[in-house]
Design an enzyme around this catalytic site. Sequence first.
Site, PDB file in Angstrom:
ATOM      1  N   SER A  68       0.848  -1.189   0.000  1.00  0.00           N
ATOM      2  CA  SER A  68       0.000   0.000   0.000  1.00  0.00           C
ATOM      3  C   SER A  68       0.884   1.240   0.000  1.00  0.00           C
ATOM      4  CB  SER A  68      -0.865  -0.029   1.265  1.00  0.00           C
ATOM      5  OG  SER A  68      -1.345   1.250   1.586  1.00  0.00           O
ATOM      6  N   TYR A  95      -2.982  -0.352  10.251  1.00  0.00           N
ATOM      7  CA  TYR A  95      -2.833  -0.650   8.820  1.00  0.00           C
ATOM      8  C   TYR A  95      -1.454  -0.210   8.342  1.00  0.00           C
ATOM      9  CZ  TYR A  95      -4.267  -0.751   3.848  1.00  0.00           C
ATOM     10  OH  TYR A  95      -4.383  -1.002   2.499  1.00  0.00           O
TER      11      TYR A  95
END
Length: 243
Positions: free
Chosen positions: A134, A147
């Site tokens: 990501s 995250y």
Amino acid sequence: MTGSSRGIGSSIAAGLAGAGATVVLNGLDGGRLERARSAFAAEFGADRAHGYAFDVTEAAAVDAAVDRIEAEVGPIVILVNNAGVQHREPMLDVAVEDWQRVLTTNLTSAFLVGRAAARRMIPRGAGKIINICSVQTELARPTIAAYTAAKGGLRNLTRAMTAEWAGAGLQINGIAPGYIHTEMTQPLVDDPDFNDWILGRTPAARWGTAGDLLGPAVFLASSASDYVNGQVIFVDGGMTAVV
Ligand code: NAP
């Protein structure tokens, strides 16, 4: 391909199937997975579309599923670790359970499924593992601490797998998508302030699409990347290239 019953995982699986791969789809929700499998079967043929519902955070379930897939479908030559969850909350308020759920689903799962697959790939002297990272592999934002920690960890897990398994003929790399319009990001697309921020913050001045990820996925899954080891390709419209 983990987490491929919808979203980015489903799109990447379709891209790999379009390039000739037999795909094994995975998700938690058996009904959703079966709908995805049957759509793949209609498009690519039933013999090239399989579905196995299992929880990628459960070591025993992962090992059992990999055993079954190898016995029933064939050798796993490409693994894409894609399953992931998001949790948005200021870090001061995050419950330990939510922290652990995000870490386990995004990071520990790649260790568990990667290990199970590598145990089969290493004796065969070949295999491709693609970890879906990501923008948060590189950069932080408020309210997504778990995250960010998980996706940063996934980059170094990619390197650790490379350190231990590249010599056996495996290539382990990552793809770091930028902000891609999916179910996971729909709340952000619907938020005018955030949407404006994305368009201004991304040199390409648009959200990414799942289709933007297909070329890099096919590259990392193919022999074109046989000397590419331990890298993360950012497919983010240039977001991580600028301040
Ligand atoms: P999504 O639409 O929410 O889909 C998540 C998938 O993961 C679903 O198939 C889900 O299965 C599966 N899954 C979740 N937990 C699981 C578990 N414990 N065991 C097995 N399967 C599980 O997500 P997405 O937006 O496509 O994101 C996919 C990946 O790309 C994630 O790793 C995410 O972090 C990464 N990513 C996304 C973006 C973005 O903009 N969307 C950007 C960068 C990176 P069920 O349907 O059964 O729940």
